[in-house]
Design an enzyme around this catalytic site. Sequence first.
Site, PDB file in Angstrom:
ATOM      1  CG  ASP A   1      -9.944   1.596  -0.709  1.00  0.00           C
ATOM      2  OD1 ASP A   1      -8.969   1.485  -1.472  1.00  0.00           O
ATOM      3  OD2 ASP A   1      -9.839   1.618   0.533  1.00  0.00           O
TER       4      ASP A   1
ATOM      5  CG  ASP B   1      -2.317   0.476   0.879  1.00  0.00           C
ATOM      6  OD1 ASP B   1      -2.412   1.394   0.053  1.00  0.00           O
ATOM      7  OD2 ASP B   1      -3.296  -0.026   1.467  1.00  0.00           O
TER       8      ASP B   1
END
Length: 411
Positions: A231, A176
């Site tokens: 997301d 990430d």
Amino acid sequence: MTTRMKIGATSLLFVLCLSAVSLLLNLCCLSLLKPCEVPVKPRRSFLDNGVGLTPPMGWNSWNRFQCNVDEELIKATADALVSTGLAKLGYKYVNIDDCWGERRRDPQGNLVANATSFPSGMAALGDYIHGLGLKFGIYSSAGTGTCCETMPGSLGHEQQDANTFASWGVDYLKYDNCVDPYTSPIIRYKTMSEALNNTGRPIFYNICVKNDMQPAIWGANIGNSWRTTEDIHDNWDRMLYIADMNEFYADYAQPGGWNDPDMLEVGNGGMTYSEYLVHFSIWAISKAPLILGCDLRKLSNETLNIVGNIEVIAVNQDHLGIQAKKVRNFGRHEVWAGPLSGNRVVVLFVNRKRKSMTIPALWVDIGILDNVPHRARDLWQHEDLQTTFQGNMTMTLSGRSCKMFVLTPLS
Ligand code: GLA
């Protein structure tokens, strides 16, 4: 003739020879009266790790459990992958997302599994997962912390962490981009890529950098998949928004490196059965990683029917690895299509409206010759249609639904 002129003439001759060979090859294909199969592009990758030749399949803890992860959940999920038969269909990766570690590194600077939630440690968990014939995935960040800020990130510790992951038997890293120093991600992600390579263990490398940094454009030489979107959320509008964003990058997908529109929400309860069919179908034809995100310990038959559809999975795993595109957009209803091996084509009709719609798919849109008749296999009904189609096929769809076909030429 000067040396420069001689080199120029030789180069010209070489190019002419190549063109002639290519023309001959094309003529061969035409003389067989069938369209030439698109060759798989050779992958020239910095990260030549040999994994991800088809999109990865498995499970990840984030969509359903966020930070509520522990070793019992992970083991039970691995068990469920096997007992439901999903593992046999290709769902192999068991991936732990954020929040698995202690807040601080140990005195030697190593990442440490959280002592309360993972008391047996990650090497033991890796052994358990491998013992079931599955693969083990983990998460870190290219910053000083992870996105939940509950544990350290790997920035400045890339080789040490890559070695740690390899020693635990990790097969997949989701990396990430949180608590980062606002420097270019390209360098930070390349550093981890090299570190993983140096371990000698083939580790699937997922670049989780959001769309504003466009990892599709630079990711192929560094990783095996890259996020193309923000997301996902477990609702219809967000799912379609994500699908559209991902479609924009279709040309970047290829064996060894895939666009990642985020993980599946199928089975989490925020969409209807029909909406989840659309979600899974688009992810499958987009050659997206099929990473399940629901509670596999309580898998319903409905969800199993969707994510366990062997014919739809086969489209996703087709060895050509070409991502389908939206080839006709009528506003709120559309046709997606893409080539498959064996001169076949996958076609997906999607109706985004609440009311039923009749949608035509034209051969000219989906890239097949107008005069070639095709038979059609309905992948959700598991049946061959009785009629054959030439030039177009037209389908009526109920509200918020899809129909998915594989077309095979008759001649
Ligand atoms: C980011 C990622 C998510 C998840 C969380 C964890 O938001 O995009 O998929 O990994 O971080 O904190």
